[in-house]
Design a protein around this motif. Structure first.
Motif, PDB file in Angstrom:
ATOM      1  N   GLU A 118       0.899  -1.227  -0.120  1.00 11.42           N
ATOM      2  CA  GLU A 118       0.093   0.018   0.227  1.00 11.42           C
ATOM      3  C   GLU A 118       0.988   1.427   0.033  1.00 11.42           C
ATOM      4  OE1 GLU A 118      -0.382  -2.449   2.143  1.00 11.42           O
ATOM      5  OE2 GLU A 118      -2.401  -3.494   1.737  1.00 11.42           O
ATOM      6  N   SER A 119       1.750   1.335   1.068  1.00 10.95           N
ATOM      7  CA  SER A 119       2.443   2.602   1.208  1.00 10.95           C
ATOM      8  C   SER A 119       3.711   2.564   0.223  1.00 10.95           C
ATOM      9  CB  SER A 119       2.941   2.746   2.497  1.00 10.95           C
ATOM     10  OG  SER A 119       4.008   2.088   2.888  1.00 10.95           O
ATOM     11  N   ARG A 120       4.333   1.467  -0.380  1.00  9.28           N
ATOM     12  CA  ARG A 120       5.520   1.471  -1.113  1.00  9.28           C
ATOM     13  C   ARG A 120       5.428   1.634  -2.727  1.00  9.28           C
ATOM     14  NH1 ARG A 120       9.088   3.695   0.312  1.00  9.28           N
ATOM     15  NH2 ARG A 120      10.803   2.582   0.285  1.00  9.28           N
ATOM     16  N   LEU A 121       4.286   0.911  -3.192  1.00 13.45           N
ATOM     17  CA  LEU A 121       4.171   0.997  -4.453  1.00 13.45           C
ATOM     18  C   LEU A 121       3.462   2.270  -5.202  1.00 13.45           C
ATOM     19  CD1 LEU A 121       3.361  -2.730  -5.450  1.00 13.45           C
ATOM     20  CD2 LEU A 121       5.427  -1.712  -5.473  1.00 13.45           C
ATOM     21  N   GLY A 122       2.947   3.084  -4.150  1.00 14.35           N
ATOM     22  CA  GLY A 122       2.326   4.360  -4.716  1.00 14.35           C
ATOM     23  C   GLY A 122       1.136   4.011  -5.804  1.00 14.35           C
ATOM     24  N   SER A 123       1.095   4.978  -7.002  1.00 13.27           N
ATOM     25  CA  SER A 123       0.325   4.945  -7.839  1.00 13.27           C
ATOM     26  C   SER A 123      -0.127   3.453  -8.595  1.00 13.27           C
ATOM     27  CB  SER A 123       0.470   6.025  -8.898  1.00 13.27           C
ATOM     28  OG  SER A 123       1.437   5.828  -9.420  1.00 13.27           O
ATOM     29  N   ILE A 124       1.079   2.700  -8.632  1.00 10.23           N
ATOM     30  CA  ILE A 124       0.987   1.436  -9.351  1.00 10.23           C
ATOM     31  C   ILE A 124       0.005   0.609  -8.567  1.00 10.23           C
ATOM     32  CG2 ILE A 124       2.182  -0.861 -10.042  1.00 10.23           C
ATOM     33  CD1 ILE A 124       3.447   1.620 -11.602  1.00 10.23           C
ATOM     34  N   TYR A 125      -0.020   0.728  -7.451  1.00  8.70           N
ATOM     35  CA  TYR A 125      -1.016  -0.142  -6.584  1.00  8.70           C
ATOM     36  C   TYR A 125      -2.300   0.699  -6.233  1.00  8.70           C
ATOM     37  CZ  TYR A 125      -3.070  -2.371  -2.314  1.00  8.70           C
ATOM     38  OH  TYR A 125      -3.951  -3.148  -1.466  1.00  8.70           O
ATOM     39  N   ASP A 126      -2.156   2.009  -6.375  1.00  7.88           N
ATOM     40  CA  ASP A 126      -3.495   2.747  -6.151  1.00  7.88           C
ATOM     41  C   ASP A 126      -4.368   2.277  -7.417  1.00  7.88           C
ATOM     42  OD1 ASP A 126      -2.706   3.363  -3.699  1.00  7.88           O
ATOM     43  OD2 ASP A 126      -2.198   5.609  -4.369  1.00  7.88           O
ATOM     44  N   ASN A 127      -3.896   2.386  -8.628  1.00  8.08           N
ATOM     45  CA  ASN A 127      -4.437   2.442  -9.804  1.00  8.08           C
ATOM     46  C   ASN A 127      -4.785   0.966 -10.250  1.00  8.08           C
ATOM     47  OD1 ASN A 127      -4.518   5.105  -9.909  1.00  8.08           O
ATOM     48  ND2 ASN A 127      -2.452   5.250 -11.158  1.00  8.08           N
ATOM     49  N   ASN A 128      -4.213  -0.383  -9.705  1.00 10.89           N
ATOM     50  CA  ASN A 128      -4.371  -1.385 -10.142  1.00 10.89           C
ATOM     51  C   ASN A 128      -4.433  -2.308  -8.775  1.00 10.89           C
ATOM     52  OD1 ASN A 128      -3.264  -1.071 -13.102  1.00 10.89           O
ATOM     53  ND2 ASN A 128      -1.824   0.013 -11.620  1.00 10.89           N
ATOM     54  N   THR A 129      -5.360  -2.017  -7.955  1.00 11.39           N
ATOM     55  CA  THR A 129      -5.099  -2.812  -6.601  1.00 11.39           C
ATOM     56  C   THR A 129      -5.802  -4.087  -6.947  1.00 11.39           C
ATOM     57  OG1 THR A 129      -5.977  -0.558  -5.779  1.00 11.39           O
ATOM     58  CG2 THR A 129      -6.222  -2.564  -4.156  1.00 11.39           C
ATOM     59  N   SER A 130      -6.842  -4.273  -7.623  1.00 12.31           N
ATOM     60  CA  SER A 130      -7.323  -5.623  -7.829  1.00 12.31           C
ATOM     61  C   SER A 130      -6.172  -6.737  -8.352  1.00 12.31           C
ATOM     62  CB  SER A 130      -8.659  -5.741  -8.788  1.00 12.31           C
ATOM     63  OG  SER A 130      -8.283  -5.271  -9.859  1.00 12.31           O
ATOM     64  N   LEU A 131      -5.475  -6.086  -9.343  1.00 16.92           N
ATOM     65  CA  LEU A 131      -4.323  -7.074  -9.807  1.00 16.92           C
ATOM     66  C   LEU A 131      -3.624  -7.623  -8.682  1.00 16.92           C
ATOM     67  CD1 LEU A 131      -2.368  -5.922 -12.903  1.00 16.92           C
ATOM     68  CD2 LEU A 131      -1.269  -6.730 -10.870  1.00 16.92           C
TER      69      LEU A 131
END
Ligand code: MN
Length: 381
Positions: free
Chosen positions: A142-155
């Protein structure tokens, strides 16, 4: 017998075709070097690899080979893909009509000749489906991947994850968690991974070795940190033997500084003050200092590690820098056994015994400096 995390990682990698590799925001030598090295290595064993890091590569790492393999976003992650078989005829025109009242969209494909039939069309949910995700040097998603996680959470829920890291704070978010606290860096762990993956065909080459040695070099402070282990020297020797460009790494990372950084360091050095009874020195960097030198906030980090920490007869060094959101404090222990995380804690911050930091929001240096110093002195009894 149960497989070790290393064996499980190797099995998952061997059986995967499309692999996502991601690492943390504010990339450093270890995260970015590891990202590049693993990407190059997996391509060598014919994997389809997508490498991502939400933030741009810092200037001092731009010498790394194949740095352009890393994207800042995962494109097409939400796309729905319609595939048309062109075996019978080619496409002449492609268009769409939106039927507003029926809430429908017609996609119109005109063939050059003949007709398209339903069996010529197939669907795919997304190009960004991965068989495996390998997350490097991240203590959490959550805190380390930034927008990569926020924009593709389900992945990240749908894809099996191999989590490779060396931080004690790692929260074991993977299906496989290869967390080696004795490793100096993620790059050091990857050397072991690539050795096993490359049993039949050795994977280490000059580019991969350079990327990995960059990770080990930066995470050990070029083998100066107390955390440097005998093994890290052994692994580094192995990488140099494999063609790692050690001199280039040292030159680009430690012997090349943008002029803005030098100007900023000059200001920070001019501001150094000492507290002899409490055995520490401190310096400050204001917003005006940043603007006048043309430096970015990230250029402040060398000030404490390369300049302040080298002062004699002190227990620790403190750097207070003014940021847009408030005041940031950076602490480094100089004397062994001094715990600066305890000091950072006074202000709600944290870190390690030897390196820690804190943030005080919505304030300025002028307002906060003397009270910060006061509390640090009080805690020094
Ligand atoms: Mn690391």
């Amino acid at each position: 017998m149960e497989l070790t995390p290393k064996q499980q990682s190797i099995e998952l990698i061997r059986s995967a075709k499309r692999i996502l590799i991601a690492s943390h925001i504010n990339p450093d030598g270890d995260s970015f070097g590891s990202l590049i090295a693993l990407t190059l290595a997996l391509k060598k064993i014919d994997k389809e690899v997508v490498a991502v890091c939400a933030d741009p590569i810092p200037e001092y790492l731009q010498f790394l080979p194949s740095a352009d393999l890393v994207s800042q976003e995962l494109t097409g992650a939400k796309d729905f893909i319609i595939t048309v078989d062109l075996a019978k005829t080619d496409v002449d025109k492609l268009g769409y009509k939106r039927l507003a009242d029926e809430k429908k969209l017609h996609i119109v494909i005109t063939p050059t000749q003949g007709f398209f039939e339903p069996q010529d069309v197939s669907f795919q949910q997304s190009m960004a489906r991965f068989d495996l995700a390998i997350i490097l040097d991240c203590s959490d998603l959550e805190s380390r991947l930034g927008s990569i996680y926020d924009n593709n959470t389900s992945l990240f829920y749908e894809t099996p994850i191999v989590n490779i890291d060396h931080h004690i704070s790692n929260d074991h978010f993977g299906k496989v968690n290869w967390i080696d606290l004795t490793a100096t860096s993620t790059a050091e762990i990857l050397v072991a991974l690539l050795e096993s993956l490359g049993r039949e065909k050795p994977l280490l080459d000059s580019d991969i070795a350079t990327a990995l040695l960059t990770g080990i070099t930066t995470d050990t402070g070029s083998f100066q940190n107390a955390s440097t282990t005998p093994k890290s020297f052994t692994v580094a020797a192995q990488l140099v033997a494999a063609g790692a460009k050690q001199q280039e790494i040292v030159k680009k990372i430690y012997k090349t500084r943008p002029l803005s950084t030098l100007k900023l360091w000059g200001k920070a050095l001019a501001n150094v003050q000492e507290d002899i009874p409490h055995r520490f020195i401190w310096s400050t960097i204001t917003q005006q200092d940043l603007e006048a030198s043309g430096a970015s906030e990230s250029e402040t980090s060398g000030v404490i590690d390369e300049l302040l920490k080298t002062a004699p007869n002190i227990d620790f060094a403190l750097l207070l820098s003014e940021r847009k959101g408030g005041v940031h404090g950076n602490l480094r222990a100089v004397e062994k056994g001094v715990d600066v995380a305890r000091l950072a804690n006074l202000f709600g911050g944290g870190g390690h015994e030897a390196a820690a930091g804190f943030d005080i929001p919505n304030t300025t240096l002028a307002q906060e400096e003397s009270s910060i110093l006061e509390r640090i002195r009080e805690a020094q009894v």
